[in-house]
Scaffold this motif. Structure first.
Motif, short mmCIF file in Angstrom:
data_model
loop_
_atom_site.label_atom_id
_atom_site.label_comp_id
_atom_site.label_asym_id
_atom_site.label_seq_id
_atom_site.Cartn_x
_atom_site.Cartn_y
_atom_site.Cartn_z
N LYS A 1 0.19 56.51 71.33
CA LYS A 1 -0.43 55.75 70.26
C LYS A 1 0.15 56.12 69.04
O LYS A 1 0.38 55.19 68.06
N THR B 1 -18.62 46.43 66.03
CA THR B 1 -17.43 46.07 66.80
C THR B 1 -17.64 45.75 68.32
O THR B 1 -17.11 44.98 68.79
N ASP C 1 -8.94 52.85 73.50
CA ASP C 1 -8.26 51.53 73.11
C ASP C 1 -8.39 50.96 71.65
O ASP C 1 -7.65 50.19 71.06
N TYR C 2 -9.24 51.74 71.00
CA TYR C 2 -9.63 51.27 69.56
C TYR C 2 -10.28 52.61 68.96
O TYR C 2 -11.60 52.57 69.38
N CYS C 3 -9.91 53.19 67.81
CA CYS C 3 -10.59 54.40 67.63
C CYS C 3 -10.79 54.47 66.31
O CYS C 3 -10.07 54.06 65.21
N MET C 4 -12.19 54.52 65.79
CA MET C 4 -12.43 54.62 64.39
C MET C 4 -13.00 56.06 64.12
O MET C 4 -13.49 56.97 64.93
N GLY D 1 -1.38 55.38 63.56
CA GLY D 1 -1.95 54.54 64.53
C GLY D 1 -2.83 55.10 65.28
O GLY D 1 -3.42 54.48 66.37
N LYS E 1 -4.45 57.76 60.51
CA LYS E 1 -4.56 56.24 60.46
C LYS E 1 -3.13 55.74 60.15
O LYS E 1 -2.91 54.81 60.79
N TYR F 1 -6.04 56.24 64.37
CA TYR F 1 -7.34 55.60 64.06
C TYR F 1 -7.27 54.20 63.38
O TYR F 1 -5.96 53.90 62.80
N THR F 2 -7.98 53.34 63.55
CA THR F 2 -7.85 51.90 63.01
C THR F 2 -8.69 51.98 61.68
O THR F 2 -8.04 51.15 60.71
N HIS F 3 -9.54 52.51 61.40
CA HIS F 3 -10.40 52.55 60.32
C HIS F 3 -10.64 54.11 60.04
O HIS F 3 -11.07 54.92 60.94
#
Length: 250
Positions: free
Chosen positions: A151, A196, A120-123, A177, A174, A179-181
């Motif tokens: 994604k 996080t 849901d949120y990937c770094m 979309g 990134k 990766y977020t960071h």
């Protein structure tokens, strides 16, 4: 050589799920099954509010499905079971009632890109380039394609699927979309993941559950869709083209 494993560690209401295989974290069927089961169990565990998905080792996040198993497929039924491994993990992630944070420390290929896309949120780190190499051996990223398309969009997924010889940079991932960071080091990544995840644990769990439903709206048919995709790959892997390609890797 270290033995393959899947393990769960709970720290401050964060469930850290880690998988490992000595062959660059390429995942055989038994490890994929254990990973899916562990994700489902973590989703049902009241002691866990947020999940982190990570892999062991410093270099590769996930090299995709086990090549040793791939070259031994001799019938369509076995092929479908083989390719259902990542389908089952992606569906477990999709159905999990808790946010899953991805921690991608290095290169990821094929099914590994699908795992990253299903978080849901990937770094990630600056070493976490991505590649979909399936067309090189006469199949395609059919099973992981829906997660990646969801994604990154159809255009980006098509680009990396067609350009199957190229590793795409973390910055590309990134921008599209996935990766977020992107961080300069694994240490910086780990600190950001920890911060996080622990901050998310202060949120309303019911609100996070409802948001997860919003994020995954329109995917209720994926149990059927990914099974169909697994069957397609299971058929194609038996083609003369693929058999010839695989001979070169034995």
């Amino acid at each position: 050589m270290r033995d393959p494993y899947v393990k769960l560690e709970i720290i401050k209401e964060v469930g850290y799920i880690e998988f490992f295989h000595p062959a660059h974290n390429s995942l055989p069927g038994d490890i994929l099954a254990e990973l899916a089961q562990t994700i489902t169990a973590a989703g049902d565990n009241d002691a866990i509010k947020v999940i982190v998905l990570k892999s062991g080792g410093d270099r590769t996040f996930c090299a995709g499905a086990s090549f040793n198993e791939l070259i031994n497929i001799n019938d369509e039924a076995t092929g479908k079971v083989f390719f259902s491994g990542f389908a089952n993990v992606i569906n477990a992630m999709r159905k999990c009632p808790k946010f899953i944070i991805g921690r991608v420390q290095g290169k990821t290929v094929g099914g590994g890109v699908g795992l990253a896309a299903a978080t849901d949120y990937c770094m990630a780190t600056k070493f976490a380039s991505i590649k979909l190499s399936e067309l090189n051996i006469g199949i395609g990223p059919f099973v992981v394609g829906p997660a990646i398309e969801r994604k990154m969009g159809l255009s980006a997924m098509s680009q990396i699927a067609i350009d199957a010889n190229t590793f795409y940079s973390p910055e590309f991932a990134k921008d599209k979309g996935l990766y977020t960071h992107v961080f300069d080091s694994t240490e910086a990544l780990d600190e950001a993941v920890k911060t996080t995840a622990e901050h998310l644990c202060t949120y309303n769990t019911e609100a996070m559950l409802e948001m997860k439903k919003v994020f995954w709206k329109g995917t209720d048919h994926w149990d059927t869709l990914l099974a169909e995709r697994a069957a397609t790959s299971g058929r194609l892997v038996l083609s003369d083209f693929t058999k010839e390609k695989l001979k070169g890797f034995k």
